[in-house]
Design an enzyme around this catalytic site. Structure first.
Site, PDB file in Angstrom:
ATOM      1  N   HIS A 157     -34.973  22.054  75.814  1.00  0.00           N
ATOM      2  CA  HIS A 157     -34.124  22.272  76.986  1.00  0.00           C
ATOM      3  C   HIS A 157     -32.953  21.303  77.029  1.00  0.00           C
ATOM      4  O   HIS A 157     -31.899  21.610  77.578  1.00  0.00           O
ATOM      5  CB  HIS A 157     -34.965  22.248  78.267  1.00  0.00           C
ATOM      6  CG  HIS A 157     -35.769  23.500  78.398  1.00  0.00           C
ATOM      7  ND1 HIS A 157     -37.081  23.569  78.029  1.00  0.00           N
ATOM      8  CD2 HIS A 157     -35.409  24.751  78.776  1.00  0.00           C
ATOM      9  CE1 HIS A 157     -37.510  24.810  78.200  1.00  0.00           C
ATOM     10  NE2 HIS A 157     -36.518  25.545  78.654  1.00  0.00           N
ATOM     11  N   ASN A 176     -36.533  31.843  72.716  1.00  0.00           N
ATOM     12  CA  ASN A 176     -36.845  30.432  72.426  1.00  0.00           C
ATOM     13  C   ASN A 176     -38.351  30.234  72.375  1.00  0.00           C
ATOM     14  O   ASN A 176     -38.890  29.621  71.445  1.00  0.00           O
ATOM     15  CB  ASN A 176     -36.267  29.510  73.510  1.00  0.00           C
ATOM     16  CG  ASN A 176     -34.797  29.745  73.727  1.00  0.00           C
ATOM     17  OD1 ASN A 176     -34.116  30.224  72.837  1.00  0.00           O
ATOM     18  ND2 ASN A 176     -34.298  29.418  74.910  1.00  0.00           N
ATOM     19  N   ASP A 177     -39.030  30.736  73.392  1.00  0.00           N
ATOM     20  CA  ASP A 177     -40.490  30.593  73.405  1.00  0.00           C
ATOM     21  C   ASP A 177     -41.160  31.587  72.474  1.00  0.00           C
ATOM     22  O   ASP A 177     -42.166  31.272  71.851  1.00  0.00           O
ATOM     23  CB  ASP A 177     -41.026  30.742  74.839  1.00  0.00           C
ATOM     24  CG  ASP A 177     -40.917  29.436  75.603  1.00  0.00           C
ATOM     25  OD1 ASP A 177     -41.250  28.389  75.026  1.00  0.00           O
ATOM     26  OD2 ASP A 177     -40.464  29.459  76.762  1.00  0.00           O
ATOM     27  N   GLU A 189     -42.187  36.390  76.071  1.00  0.00           N
ATOM     28  CA  GLU A 189     -42.056  35.094  75.386  1.00  0.00           C
ATOM     29  C   GLU A 189     -43.294  34.766  74.564  1.00  0.00           C
ATOM     30  O   GLU A 189     -43.306  33.800  73.820  1.00  0.00           O
ATOM     31  CB  GLU A 189     -41.875  33.951  76.392  1.00  0.00           C
ATOM     32  CG  GLU A 189     -40.898  34.234  77.473  1.00  0.00           C
ATOM     33  CD  GLU A 189     -40.555  33.016  78.300  1.00  0.00           C
ATOM     34  OE1 GLU A 189     -39.764  32.209  77.827  1.00  0.00           O
ATOM     35  OE2 GLU A 189     -41.078  32.896  79.423  1.00  0.00           O
TER      36      GLU A 189
HETATM   37  C1  PEP Z   1     -36.716  31.414  76.345  1.00  0.00           C
HETATM   38  O1  PEP Z   1     -37.860  30.969  76.172  1.00  0.00           O
HETATM   39  O2  PEP Z   1     -36.060  31.992  75.448  1.00  0.00           O
HETATM   40  C2  PEP Z   1     -36.060  31.259  77.658  1.00  0.00           C
HETATM   41  C3  PEP Z   1     -34.927  31.858  77.938  1.00  0.00           C
HETATM   42  O3  PEP Z   1     -36.637  30.422  78.567  1.00  0.00           O
HETATM   43  P1  PEP Z   1     -36.580  28.817  78.474  1.00  0.00           P
HETATM   44  O4  PEP Z   1     -35.611  28.449  77.375  1.00  0.00           O
HETATM   45  O5  PEP Z   1     -36.157  28.343  79.805  1.00  0.00           O
HETATM   46  O6  PEP Z   1     -37.985  28.475  78.128  1.00  0.00           O
HETATM   47 MG    MG Z   2     -39.003  30.349  77.911  1.00  0.00          MG
END
Ligand code: PEP
Ligand code: MG
Length: 577
Positions: free
Chosen positions: A194, A460-461, A437
């Site tokens: 993040h 991302n997850d 995710e």
């Molecule tokens: C993700 O996981 O792609 C997402 C958009 O959420 P975050 O990055 O806040 O976990």
């Molecule tokens: Mg996420």
């Protein structure tokens, strides 16, 4: 001496400025620059705090005089430390020379002293570093009661300062947002952590995973940060400096050209309209959304506003934040994600008992919301109340089980009926969606499609969980691969299933804002992208240069391939078309 360091390129562009070293402890106090005319007042504030802690210790000593001898000795030691010029005089010099606020000055000096103590062989003397910390903590607490420097430092911009830290938590970066630092470099952290996402959102160059930058770089040294290549040049010579100044102005020129696309439609060469939405963290991001030309908010990461504050925000506090965003977006859609707390995003940053061995697999996100029904109701009610003011959708993160979706839907119903009872207006037809995710959610996407109005893929997850790669850990970041065949199979399966079910699906992970993957995602069937506002113009340009009819057969070929190197090769060809 000039030298070069290599790390992970997480946010592109070039920054040139002075190193600004910070450590864990210094992060806990505000970093503010005092205006020249207020410097002596800041020194006086420091002196007043010191005097009052001294008085407090003296009073304590008197009352303990009849008590155990070691307590008296301990107070004496702290009084001695307080009178030592290292703690009573040097911070004043720091305030005057660097124009820091008093808290920051004394904590910087404490860090230096602790480092010195820790080099000492004698265990007794080494342990005195704890006493130094305790005394400084007491002074910092006292300073909090002597007014805050922030009101006197408004307007400070750290535009040529480059933050060098061992690590930065998302809440640290949020705190720096107002101070306009030129760049971040850290020893640890992955490309989709993040911290990296926030740097990209702020459109400032950042390099993470440098391992020992914090030890090798000294405060105030000149740095060049090349966020595109992941390179830091420390103390560059004049020739290198000029070369990078030129590169920097070329990048700025390119960016300003891209801004001309602001009002252009995001339409492919074969006239397919693509929706470009923005990811935001707080109401203050709204001007950037308009500036970027995005057509709404595709992801509002609500937890960021409240990180590190130590308690759950009330319904009214949340309503106020959501109201600002919904009103600010002037009728454009706003997708509000319920809290995605846990893992690296916590309300209670320093609570040891909040930490678990596998936080990414533990009680985070919707799992946390469902076991805290009171807090979840407060958030749902706040979002529902804001839904009356514009076009709001609710997005729920990280669900993996059908019964979780049902439980969540029941919670929304409960929030709705409580509002009805109180005759509080909200949008009865509010759409509810879920993020994809977790690989299980992607594979068994039917259970989402049957129950929800829309989906958003959090790549991302999804990548983290599919490849078992901690997205925040730079030691495994070489294995974090958005175009791994397994990821492409999952994405394709979600897109085609959603299309058959006639349910809209977007991508809100970092892949959506990376121009290298725009054509791939278009070819896989994506028609709605959500990304940080700073990334919108580059993606729009890529879309306008793409022909879906031409791309699709190549992407189908890529999907039949299960060798990463070949996939990479084909993507390069796709991008060169
Ligand atoms: C993700 O996981 O792609 C997402 C958009 O959420 P975050 O990055 O806040 O976990
Ligand atoms: Mg996420």
């Amino acid at each position: 001496m000039s030298f070069t360091l290599h790390g992970l390129p997480v946010s592109g562009g070039i920054a040139i400025g002075q190193a600004h070293l910070i450590s864990q402890a210094t992060l806990e106090v505000s970093h503010l620059l005092v205006s020249p005319r207020m410097v002596e007042k800041e020194v006086a504030r420091f002196e007043a705090a010191l005097a009052s802690v001294r008085n407090e210790f003296a009073t304590m000593k008197q009352s303990k005089e009849s008590g155990p001898a070691d307590i008296g000795a301990f107070i004496d030691l702290h009084l001695l430390l307080l009178s030592d010029p290292e703690l009573s005089e040097v911070p004043k010099q720091i305030i005057r020379e660097r124009r820091c606020n008093a808290e920051w000055a004394i904590v910087q000096q404490m860090e230096r002293l602790v480092e010195e103590f820790e080099k000492i062989d004698d265990v007794y003397l080494r342990e005195r570093s704890y006493d130094v910390r305790q005394v400084v903590e007491r002074v910092v607490r006292e300073l909090a009661g002597h007014g805050h420097a922030s009101s006197r430092t408004r307007g400070f911009k750290g535009e040529n300062l480059i933050v060098v830290a061992h690590d930065l938590s998302p809440s640290d970066v949020m705190a720096f947002k107002d101070q306009h630092f030129a760049s971040f470099v850290t020893d640890v952290g992955g490309a989709t952590s993040h911290t990296a996402i926030l740097a990209r959102g702020m459109a400032i160059p950042a390099v993470l995973g440098l391992h020992n930058a914090r030890q090798l770089i000294r405060d105030k040294e000149t740095l060049i940060v090349d966020g595109t290549r992941g390179v830091i040049i420390v103390n560059p010579d004049q020739r290198v400096l000029e070369e990078y100044e030129l590169k920097k102005s070329q990048i700025e020129l390119e960016r300003s050209k891209l801004k001309l696309l602001k009002t252009a439609r995001a339409t492919t060469l074969d006239r397919v309209k693509i929706d470009l939405l923005a990811n935001i963290e707080e109401p203050d991001d709204i001007p950037a959304v308009f500036e970027s030309g995005a057509e709404g908010v595709g992801l509002f990461r609500t937890e960021f506003i409240f990180l590190g504050r130590g308690d759950m925000p009330s319904e009214d506090e949340q309503y106020e934040a959501y109201r600002k965003v919904v009103k600010g977006m002037e009728g454009q859609p706003v997708t509000i994600r319920t809290f995605d707390l846990g893992n690296d995003k916590n309300l209670f940053e320093d609570r040891e008992d909040e930490r678990r061995d596998n936080p990414a697999l533990g009680l985070r996100s919707i799992r946390l919301s469902l076991i805290e029904p009171k807090s979840f109701q407060a958030q749902l009610r706040a979002i529902l109340r804001a839904s009356k003011l514009g076009k709001v959708r609710i997005l729920v993160p990280m669900m993996s089980h059908g019964h979780q979706i049902d439980q969540m839907l029941a919670a929304v119903e409960q929030a709705k009926s409580s509002l009805r009872c109180e005759r509080i207006a909200f949008d009865e037809n509010i759409e509810i969606g879920g993020t994809i995710e977790v690989p299980a959610a992607a594979l068994a996407v039917g259970m989402f499609l049957r129950r929800l109005n829309f989906l958003s893929i959090g790549t991302n997850d999804l990548i983290q969980y599919t490849l078992a790669i901690d997205r925040s850990d730079e030691q495994v970041s070489n294995l974090y691969d958005p175009v791994h065949p397994a990821i492409l199979m999952l994405l394709s399966h979600v897109f085609s299933s959603a299309e058959k079910a006639n349910i809209p699906v977007s991508v809100c992970g970092e892949m959506a804002g990376d121009p290298n993957y725009t054509r791939l995602l278009l070819g896989l069937g994506l028609r709605q992208f959500s990304m940080h506002p700073a990334q919108v113009p580059a993606i729009k340009q890529r879309i306008k240069q793409s022909d879906i009819a031409e791309i699709t057969p190549i992407v189908r070929k890529i999907l039949r391939c299960d060798e990463s190197a070949k996939i990479q090769e084909q993507i390069e060809r796709l991008n060169a078309m």
